[in-house]
Design a protein around this motif. Structure first.
Motif, mmCIF file in Angstrom:
data_model
loop_
_atom_site.group_PDB
_atom_site.id
_atom_site.type_symbol
_atom_site.label_atom_id
_atom_site.label_comp_id
_atom_site.label_asym_id
_atom_site.label_seq_id
_atom_site.Cartn_x
_atom_site.Cartn_y
_atom_site.Cartn_z
ATOM 1 N N LEU A 188 1.448 -4.776 6.235
ATOM 2 C CA LEU A 188 2.171 -5.115 5.011
ATOM 3 C C LEU A 188 2.838 -3.863 4.454
ATOM 4 N N ALA A 237 -4.883 -7.066 4.710
ATOM 5 C CA ALA A 237 -3.569 -6.417 4.613
ATOM 6 C C ALA A 237 -3.711 -4.914 4.814
ATOM 7 N N THR A 271 -1.542 -1.448 4.747
ATOM 8 C CA THR A 271 -0.335 -0.715 4.380
ATOM 9 C C THR A 271 -0.535 0.744 4.747
ATOM 10 N N ARG A 294 1.191 -3.573 -2.792
ATOM 11 C CA ARG A 294 0.029 -3.920 -3.629
ATOM 12 C C ARG A 294 0.275 -5.219 -4.386
ATOM 13 N N ALA A 320 0.086 -8.146 -1.809
ATOM 14 C CA ALA A 320 -1.293 -8.404 -1.381
ATOM 15 C C ALA A 320 -2.059 -9.158 -2.461
ATOM 16 N N ALA A 359 -5.009 -11.542 -0.693
ATOM 17 C CA ALA A 359 -5.593 -10.949 0.511
ATOM 18 C C ALA A 359 -7.076 -10.692 0.297
ATOM 19 N N ARG A 389 -8.750 -8.374 1.612
ATOM 20 C CA ARG A 389 -8.874 -6.939 1.420
ATOM 21 C C ARG A 389 -7.531 -6.295 1.685
ATOM 22 N N HIS A 390 -7.213 -5.245 0.960
ATOM 23 C CA HIS A 390 -5.963 -4.509 1.155
ATOM 24 C C HIS A 390 -6.300 -3.030 1.262
#
Length: 232
Positions: free
Chosen positions: A16, A38, A40, A55, A58, A63, A65-66
């Motif tokens: 992402l 996700a 990044t 952010r 997500a 999500a 978890r990011h």
């Protein structure tokens, strides 16, 4: 091993970036029933503002978890996104552009693969598409297939016969198709960030990514929520 969580849903690691393509890709994964992990990558890119977009996206897609993972590709340079090289503003040109970051998708997919194996997931999603793979070597279908084969040989899961799948649902879409898909999914395209060379909080309007975004909304016949500093 299984790739499900306690609710029985499959897990997928989604790259992402915060761009329109990655947002639509993540939403497609969610629509297909995956629980989103996700990822990044903060690679110290010129357009760090996209991290804030990632952010927001997500959170909007809920999500599970990011992770925003730091890795400083400016130490290598070699791209206008990671080096003191001007971002081209003349329009999309043939060949591999200077905005290409050496081996970026290979690096990012490798990180996603590591997380997926660690959490018993077997599905990776990334938002490459037909507009990119003509210029970027790591956006071609051959690259996706080769990475799947690599994952089968480079991981414990793979050598035990539990293969990973790399999903590129936008691979053969135009930017207009992607804009329409965002609308179909009920996404706020304004949450995403595309520009390579931000100008005071606005998209520059002239880099390749901005031009493709503008063209996509125009060809889709949908309003563009993006604020541009300049029009091409």
């Amino acid at each position: 091993m299984t790739d499900t969580n306690s609710n029985g849903a499959r897990r997928a690691v989604v790259l992402l970036s915060g761009g329109l393509d990655s947002m639509v890709t993540a939403a497609i994964a969610k629509e297909q029933g995956y629980k989103l992990l996700a990822l990044t990558v903060n690679y110290n890119q010129r357009h760090l503002v996209e991290l804030a977009s990632a952010r927001r996206i997500a959170a909007a897609l809920e999500a599970d978890r990011h992770i925003v993972l730091p890795i400083d590709l400016r130490a290598f340079g070699g791209s206008s996104l990671t080096d003191d090289i001007d971002v081209p503003k003349e329009g999309v040109q043939p060949g591999i552009p200077v905005t290409y970051v050496p081996a970026r998708n290979t690096i990012f997919l490798s990180l996603a693969l590591g997380w997926a194996e660690a959490c018993d997931g077997r599905d990776l999603f990334l938002g490459i598409n037909a507009l990119d793979y003509s210029g970027y070597p790591d956006c071609r279908p051959e690259f996706v297939e080769a990475f799947e084969n690599l994952a089968a040989k480079a991981t414990k899961a793979g050598v035990e016969g539990d293969r990973f799948k790399v999903h590129a649902p936008l691979q053969h879409m135009t930017k207009a198709d992607i804009v329409r898909e965002a609308a179909r999914l009920g996404l706020d395209a304004g949450m995403s960030w595309s520009c390579y060379d931000p100008q005071g909080g606005q998209h520059c309007g002239l880099c390749d990514s901005c031009r493709l975004r503008i063209k996509g909304f125009e060809e889709a016949g949908l309003p563009d929520p993006t604020s541009y500093a300049t029009s091409p």
